[in-house]
Design a protein around this motif. Sequence first.
Motif: not given
Lengths: 145, 119
Positions: B10-12, B70-71, B53-54, B4-5
């Motif tokens: 940035x986060x997987x 975060x993005x 990133x989170x 799941x992306x």
Amino acid sequence: MGMNLTGQCHCGNIALTLGWPEGSAGIPARACGCSFCVKHGGVWTSNANARLTVTIRDPARVTRYAFGTKTATFHVCARCGAVPFVTSEIDGHDYAVVNVNVLENVDPAWLRRAPADFEGESVESRLARRKRNWIADVRMQDAGN
Amino acid sequence: MLTATCHCGSVRVEIPRKPRRLTSCNCSICRRYGALWAYYKASEVRVLSRQGATRSYAWGDKSLRFVRCTKCGCVTHWEATQPAVGSRVGVNARNLDPAEIANVRVRPFDGAATWKFLD
């Protein structure tokens, strides 16, 4: 104005009042099929004659995100992560849509739910559609002032 | 295994298998996130992201925290703030390829009031 719909992100940093015009047949609730909205479960509403007032407690805690054509800006609360509204600046004027999922005083029976897919639309027709359908009266106010 | 992306990548979140069912909760936070939860043991889930990133959000009794990018703001999962053996993780299946979950049963959960499934 027919009625005021109110909503906010979960932590209350971003609050909004949506003055909904009289005589409208329900409130559209468009589940957008774009890559961003699918991941956010975004369901949006707008009415060209509505008035949106957004009150932000701490503007430093709002993240803006844009992608693709970069013509729409998603306003994400940097504290709780909710996405209460989206703006699109067209010819120096802000147009907006509101996330139905953050509204708090809406009778579900008023919602006219429908999927929406604008994939493949040209930028020109996309902006023209937003000018026609999105909320044209958008007021931003800083709660601290 | 499925991944799941978030929108910007940035986060997987890696999960061991396709969810058998998904939960759509109407509580104050889940409805705002528009999330569809798939539950796994924490030991079966791997979150891949760079440091910073989170961001996470906890409220109420703060036993859970909701983690997002975060993005792009996509909510990727929730986890226990104080993980213990057997802790579960709720992975937001909205970040999976929609085709992967097209036929998975979604159960509406009344987290806003009765704390029961509505189906």
